[in-house]
Design a protein around this motif. Structure first.
Motif, PDB file in Angstrom:
ATOM      1  N   LEU A 223      11.361  53.197  42.444  1.00  0.00           N
ATOM      2  CA  LEU A 223      12.461  53.255  41.487  1.00  0.00           C
ATOM      3  C   LEU A 223      13.583  52.295  41.895  1.00  0.00           C
ATOM      4  CD1 LEU A 223      14.074  54.540  39.127  1.00  0.00           C
ATOM      5  CD2 LEU A 223      14.667  56.417  40.696  1.00  0.00           C
ATOM      6  N   ILE A 224      13.938  52.308  43.157  1.00  0.00           N
ATOM      7  CA  ILE A 224      14.987  51.405  43.648  1.00  0.00           C
ATOM      8  C   ILE A 224      14.558  49.952  43.489  1.00  0.00           C
ATOM      9  CG2 ILE A 224      16.195  50.639  45.734  1.00  0.00           C
ATOM     10  CD1 ILE A 224      16.192  53.581  46.633  1.00  0.00           C
ATOM     11  N   ALA A 225      13.309  49.663  43.859  1.00  0.00           N
ATOM     12  CA  ALA A 225      12.819  48.286  43.763  1.00  0.00           C
ATOM     13  C   ALA A 225      12.754  47.814  42.315  1.00  0.00           C
ATOM     14  CB  ALA A 225      11.447  48.184  44.421  1.00  0.00           C
ATOM     15  N   ALA A 226      12.315  48.702  41.425  1.00  0.00           N
ATOM     16  CA  ALA A 226      12.133  48.324  40.019  1.00  0.00           C
ATOM     17  C   ALA A 226      13.454  48.109  39.292  1.00  0.00           C
ATOM     18  CB  ALA A 226      11.317  49.392  39.289  1.00  0.00           C
ATOM     19  N   THR A 227      14.538  48.666  39.820  1.00  0.00           N
ATOM     20  CA  THR A 227      15.841  48.551  39.160  1.00  0.00           C
ATOM     21  C   THR A 227      16.828  47.730  39.990  1.00  0.00           C
ATOM     22  OG1 THR A 227      16.591  50.646  40.153  1.00  0.00           O
ATOM     23  CG2 THR A 227      15.555  50.771  37.983  1.00  0.00           C
ATOM     24  N   ALA A 228      16.325  47.013  40.978  1.00  0.00           N
ATOM     25  CA  ALA A 228      17.214  46.270  41.889  1.00  0.00           C
ATOM     26  C   ALA A 228      18.049  45.225  41.152  1.00  0.00           C
ATOM     27  CB  ALA A 228      16.399  45.621  43.004  1.00  0.00           C
ATOM     28  N   GLY A 229      17.448  44.520  40.212  1.00  0.00           N
ATOM     29  CA  GLY A 229      18.179  43.495  39.475  1.00  0.00           C
ATOM     30  C   GLY A 229      19.322  44.075  38.670  1.00  0.00           C
ATOM     31  N   GLU A 230      19.065  45.190  37.990  1.00  0.00           N
ATOM     32  CA  GLU A 230      20.113  45.843  37.204  1.00  0.00           C
ATOM     33  C   GLU A 230      21.231  46.375  38.116  1.00  0.00           C
ATOM     34  OE1 GLU A 230      16.462  45.749  34.741  1.00  0.00           O
ATOM     35  OE2 GLU A 230      16.871  46.328  36.825  1.00  0.00           O
ATOM     36  N   ARG A 231      20.832  46.876  39.264  1.00  0.00           N
ATOM     37  CA  ARG A 231      21.831  47.387  40.221  1.00  0.00           C
ATOM     38  C   ARG A 231      22.749  46.269  40.700  1.00  0.00           C
ATOM     39  NH1 ARG A 231      22.391  48.072  45.847  1.00  0.00           N
ATOM     40  NH2 ARG A 231      23.258  50.098  46.492  1.00  0.00           N
ATOM     41  N   GLU A 232      22.175  45.125  41.037  1.00  0.00           N
ATOM     42  CA  GLU A 232      22.988  44.006  41.521  1.00  0.00           C
ATOM     43  C   GLU A 232      23.932  43.499  40.437  1.00  0.00           C
ATOM     44  OE1 GLU A 232      23.245  42.985  44.678  1.00  0.00           O
ATOM     45  OE2 GLU A 232      21.981  44.753  44.984  1.00  0.00           O
ATOM     46  N   ARG A 233      23.449  43.463  39.207  1.00  0.00           N
ATOM     47  CA  ARG A 233      24.321  43.032  38.112  1.00  0.00           C
ATOM     48  C   ARG A 233      25.467  44.020  37.903  1.00  0.00           C
ATOM     49  NH1 ARG A 233      19.420  40.887  36.301  1.00  0.00           N
ATOM     50  NH2 ARG A 233      18.743  42.801  35.256  1.00  0.00           N
ATOM     51  N   PHE A 234      25.181  45.306  38.080  1.00  0.00           N
ATOM     52  CA  PHE A 234      26.229  46.309  37.962  1.00  0.00           C
ATOM     53  C   PHE A 234      27.278  46.127  39.058  1.00  0.00           C
ATOM     54  CE2 PHE A 234      28.110  50.335  39.194  1.00  0.00           C
ATOM     55  CZ  PHE A 234      28.579  50.827  37.986  1.00  0.00           C
ATOM     56  N   LEU A 235      26.838  45.992  40.292  1.00  0.00           N
ATOM     57  CA  LEU A 235      27.768  45.883  41.415  1.00  0.00           C
ATOM     58  C   LEU A 235      28.584  44.599  41.373  1.00  0.00           C
ATOM     59  CD1 LEU A 235      25.517  47.269  44.292  1.00  0.00           C
ATOM     60  CD2 LEU A 235      27.492  48.390  43.240  1.00  0.00           C
ATOM     61  N   ALA A 236      28.096  43.608  40.651  1.00  0.00           N
ATOM     62  CA  ALA A 236      28.814  42.331  40.554  1.00  0.00           C
ATOM     63  C   ALA A 236      29.887  42.331  39.468  1.00  0.00           C
ATOM     64  CB  ALA A 236      27.824  41.194  40.291  1.00  0.00           C
ATOM     65  N   ILE A 237      30.040  43.419  38.716  1.00  0.00           N
ATOM     66  CA  ILE A 237      31.055  43.474  37.664  1.00  0.00           C
ATOM     67  C   ILE A 237      32.428  43.259  38.305  1.00  0.00           C
ATOM     68  CG2 ILE A 237      32.172  44.968  35.955  1.00  0.00           C
ATOM     69  CD1 ILE A 237      29.430  46.325  35.560  1.00  0.00           C
ATOM     70  N   PRO A 238      33.188  42.291  37.837  1.00  0.00           N
ATOM     71  CA  PRO A 238      34.450  41.928  38.504  1.00  0.00           C
ATOM     72  C   PRO A 238      35.427  43.080  38.713  1.00  0.00           C
ATOM     73  CG  PRO A 238      33.830  40.208  36.969  1.00  0.00           C
ATOM     74  CD  PRO A 238      32.856  41.342  36.756  1.00  0.00           C
ATOM     75  N   ILE A 239      35.560  43.969  37.735  1.00  0.00           N
ATOM     76  CA  ILE A 239      36.523  45.055  37.884  1.00  0.00           C
ATOM     77  C   ILE A 239      36.146  45.983  39.039  1.00  0.00           C
ATOM     78  CG2 ILE A 239      35.406  46.604  36.211  1.00  0.00           C
ATOM     79  CD1 ILE A 239      38.156  47.515  35.321  1.00  0.00           C
ATOM     80  N   LEU A 240      34.854  46.170  39.292  1.00  0.00           N
ATOM     81  CA  LEU A 240      34.421  47.000  40.412  1.00  0.00           C
ATOM     82  C   LEU A 240      34.714  46.309  41.731  1.00  0.00           C
ATOM     83  CD1 LEU A 240      31.026  48.341  39.028  1.00  0.00           C
ATOM     84  CD2 LEU A 240      33.207  49.547  39.169  1.00  0.00           C
ATOM     85  N   GLN A 241      34.428  45.023  41.798  1.00  0.00           N
ATOM     86  CA  GLN A 241      34.730  44.257  43.007  1.00  0.00           C
ATOM     87  C   GLN A 241      36.239  44.300  43.295  1.00  0.00           C
ATOM     88  OE1 GLN A 241      32.547  42.427  45.059  1.00  0.00           O
ATOM     89  NE2 GLN A 241      30.911  43.469  43.949  1.00  0.00           N
ATOM     90  N   HIS A 242      37.033  44.145  42.266  1.00  0.00           N
ATOM     91  CA  HIS A 242      38.487  44.154  42.422  1.00  0.00           C
ATOM     92  C   HIS A 242      38.975  45.522  42.888  1.00  0.00           C
ATOM     93  CE1 HIS A 242      42.756  44.012  41.333  1.00  0.00           C
ATOM     94  NE2 HIS A 242      42.651  42.697  41.322  1.00  0.00           N
ATOM     95  N   ALA A 243      38.442  46.593  42.316  1.00  0.00           N
ATOM     96  CA  ALA A 243      38.881  47.952  42.661  1.00  0.00           C
ATOM     97  C   ALA A 243      38.604  48.261  44.119  1.00  0.00           C
ATOM     98  CB  ALA A 243      38.193  48.966  41.757  1.00  0.00           C
ATOM     99  N   VAL A 244      37.437  47.884  44.605  1.00  0.00           N
ATOM    100  CA  VAL A 244      37.068  48.170  45.990  1.00  0.00           C
ATOM    101  C   VAL A 244      37.896  47.342  46.972  1.00  0.00           C
ATOM    102  CG1 VAL A 244      35.200  47.953  47.670  1.00  0.00           C
ATOM    103  CG2 VAL A 244      34.744  48.955  45.427  1.00  0.00           C
ATOM    104  N   ARG A 245      38.189  46.107  46.622  1.00  0.00           N
ATOM    105  CA  ARG A 245      38.897  45.215  47.544  1.00  0.00           C
ATOM    106  C   ARG A 245      40.409  45.338  47.465  1.00  0.00           C
ATOM    107  NH1 ARG A 245      35.271  39.855  46.045  1.00  0.00           N
ATOM    108  NH2 ARG A 245      33.331  40.540  47.040  1.00  0.00           N
ATOM    109  N   HIS A 246      40.934  45.531  46.252  1.00  0.00           N
ATOM    110  CA  HIS A 246      42.380  45.450  46.063  1.00  0.00           C
ATOM    111  C   HIS A 246      42.987  46.671  45.385  1.00  0.00           C
ATOM    112  CE1 HIS A 246      41.786  41.253  47.095  1.00  0.00           C
ATOM    113  NE2 HIS A 246      40.957  41.117  46.074  1.00  0.00           N
ATOM    114  N   GLY A 247      42.180  47.610  44.930  1.00  0.00           N
ATOM    115  CA  GLY A 247      42.699  48.709  44.138  1.00  0.00           C
ATOM    116  C   GLY A 247      42.979  48.268  42.712  1.00  0.00           C
TER     117      GLY A 247
END
Length: 223
Positions: free
Chosen positions: A7-31
């Protein structure tokens, strides 16, 4: 390879695209700003309040004894989590009553609506695709984001972050429970449905954050 690993392997691409969403990156790094955080909590309330109804819907459509026991365990654990969110909103000066009486954004409504549709028309196993995404991403993001947002707002460990902090730690336990549950699923059709739903849910859940970003503009300038 176990089904959970597949399941993890089959959805790895979708997971990476989700984690790359700019607002998520910004929230984790800067609030984020208080206004954006309150908006996020409002969206979270609306999808979390559907957790127990969705679990009940899957329970009503399943005749698998092992799965039904797991759903009952989930139900016992998930009750009241939406109220935590309303308490956080009130603690930060937001209007919890208005959130309770209001509607979510379009992206959140579409995600919730698809979950209902998939359970009824594709099968109760579809719920596990949604669980994999929402709980898995909570483990990855919730605690980190809570710390960064609290630091930006100057709140430290103050009230307003109970949902994020507790959700991150609780979902570590939920993920272990989920892994054991899905590794016991042997039906190919059920496995395929879980994978397909998870792929879709990464996109639908991601759209909630993209919608939040669109509503709040340039995050670098958010107060």
């Amino acid at each position: 390879m176990s089904f959970h690993q597949r399941l993890i392997a089959a959805t790895a691409g979708e997971r990476e695209r989700f984690l790359a969403i700019p607002i998520l990156q910004h929230a984790v790094r800067h609030g984020v700003s208080r206004a954006l955080y309150l908006d996020f909590l409002a969206e979270a309330y609306h999808h979390v309040r559907h957790t127990c109804p969705l679990l009940g819907l899957a329970l009503a459509h399943s005749d698998d004894a092992r799965y039904r026991r797991a759903l009952l365990d989930y139900l016992a654990e998930e009750r009241g989590h939406d109220e935590w969110i309303l308490q956080d909103i009130a603690a930060l000066g937001g209007d919890a009553r208005a959130v309770r009486a209001g509607r979510p954004g379009r992206a959140c409504e579409l995600m919730i609506g698809y979950a209902h549709y998939a359970i009824v028309w594709h099968g109760p196993w579809a719920l596990l695709g949604m669980v994999h995404v929402l709980e898995g991403m909570s483990v990855v993001l919730a605690t980190q984001a809570a710390g960064a947002i609290a630091a930006r707002l100057g709140g430290g460990d103050a009230a307003g972050f109970s949902y994020l902090r507790s959700h991150g730690s609780l979902d570590v336990e939920h993920t272990a429970f989920f892994r054991e549950l899905v590794d016991g699923i042997e039906q190919p059709a059920a496995q395929a449905l879980i994978i397909d739903t998870a792929r879709l849910m990464y996109g639908l859940y991601g759209d909630i954050f993209r919608e939040l970003a669109a509503r709040h503009g340039d995050l670098r300038d958010a107060a």
